[in-house]
Design a protein around this motif. Structure first.
Motif, short mmCIF file in Angstrom:
data_model
loop_
_atom_site.label_atom_id
_atom_site.label_comp_id
_atom_site.label_asym_id
_atom_site.label_seq_id
_atom_site.Cartn_x
_atom_site.Cartn_y
_atom_site.Cartn_z
N ALA A 97 0.83 -1.21 0.00
CA ALA A 97 0.00 0.00 0.00
C ALA A 97 0.87 1.25 0.00
CB ALA A 97 -0.93 -0.01 1.20
N ALA A 98 2.00 1.21 0.70
CA ALA A 98 2.89 2.37 0.74
C ALA A 98 3.62 2.56 -0.59
CB ALA A 98 3.91 2.20 1.86
N ALA A 99 3.87 1.47 -1.29
CA ALA A 99 4.59 1.56 -2.57
C ALA A 99 3.67 1.92 -3.72
CB ALA A 99 5.27 0.22 -2.86
N ALA A 100 2.38 1.80 -3.52
CA ALA A 100 1.43 2.09 -4.60
C ALA A 100 1.43 3.59 -4.89
CB ALA A 100 0.03 1.63 -4.21
N PRO A 101 1.28 3.94 -6.16
CA PRO A 101 1.23 5.36 -6.49
C PRO A 101 -0.04 5.99 -5.93
CG PRO A 101 0.72 4.04 -8.42
CD PRO A 101 1.15 3.10 -7.34
N ALA A 102 0.03 7.28 -5.64
CA ALA A 102 -1.13 7.99 -5.11
C ALA A 102 -2.23 7.99 -6.16
CB ALA A 102 -0.74 9.42 -4.74
N LYS A 103 -3.44 7.87 -5.68
CA LYS A 103 -4.56 7.87 -6.63
C LYS A 103 -4.71 9.26 -7.21
CE LYS A 103 -6.93 4.00 -4.80
NZ LYS A 103 -8.06 3.20 -5.04
N LYS A 104 -4.79 9.31 -8.50
CA LYS A 104 -4.88 10.59 -9.18
C LYS A 104 -6.34 11.00 -9.30
CE LYS A 104 -0.73 9.88 -11.87
NZ LYS A 104 -0.12 9.79 -13.18
N GLY A 105 -6.61 12.21 -8.90
CA GLY A 105 -7.95 12.75 -9.05
C GLY A 105 -8.10 13.34 -10.44
N LYS A 106 -9.26 13.78 -10.72
CA LYS A 106 -9.50 14.37 -12.03
C LYS A 106 -8.92 15.78 -12.03
CE LYS A 106 -13.15 14.65 -15.40
NZ LYS A 106 -14.57 14.50 -15.66
N LYS A 107 -8.05 16.03 -12.97
CA LYS A 107 -7.42 17.34 -13.06
C LYS A 107 -8.39 18.32 -13.69
CE LYS A 107 -2.70 15.67 -13.50
NZ LYS A 107 -1.51 15.64 -14.32
N PRO A 108 -8.37 19.59 -13.23
CA PRO A 108 -9.25 20.58 -13.86
C PRO A 108 -8.77 20.84 -15.29
CG PRO A 108 -7.82 21.63 -12.25
CD PRO A 108 -7.61 20.16 -12.13
#
Length: 155
Positions: A117-128
């Motif tokens: 879980a720590a190595a997983a990339p951060a979840k990307k939100g929808k960019k404006p």
């Protein structure tokens, strides 16, 4: 009641039975010639009951290790396509070949899941969406009309 027909044939993907829009697979091309009506009815019933290509669904866990000490989610030992792994329902962590899957403890599994879980990339939100810069329409140039030059007629 109308008369219905059944056919046995060899198609693009191999031998099959057909009856009223239902299809059943035959094991060999010899079955096309040797399958009787009773056997055909049985094969079509099996196909209608969910036979055919194996479906991928939820697998049963090999072992339930217990609740994760920090998240309280249930940790399960599963067998996957690429080998055994542990999951808490949201995070999957493969088990290294150095660790025996049968000797895996709850704490080791929790550490594997936490590390994954720590190595997983951060979840990307929808960019404006970026606004396009307003472009000026080019000014129209009007050419001055010149009177046509008269040509001298040669006579």
């Amino acid at each position: 009641m109308g008369l219905t027909s059944s056919t046995a044939s060899i198609g693009r993907y191999g031998p099959y039975l057909a009856h009223n829009g239902k299809y059943g697979r035959l094991t060999s091309t010899a079955d096309v010639f040797e399958t009787g009506m009773n056997a055909a009815v049985v094969k079509l019933a099996e196909a209608a009951a969910g036979g055919g290509r194996p479906q991928r669904g939820a697998q049963a866990p090999l072992k339930v290790l217990g609740a994760h000490p920090r998240t309280e989610l249930e940790i399960k030992l599963m067998e996957g396509r690429f080998g055994p792994y542990v999951t808490d329902g949201t995070t999957n962590a493969t088990i290294p070949k150095t660790i025996d899957k049968d000797a895996l403890t709850l704490e080791e599994a929790a550490q594997l899941i936490d590390a994954r879980a720590a190595a997983a990339p951060a979840k990307k939100g929808k960019k404006p969406a970026k606004k396009a810069a307003a472009k000026k329409a080019p000014a129209k140039k009007t050419a001055a009309k010149k009177p046509a030059a008269k040509k001298d007629a040669m006579v």
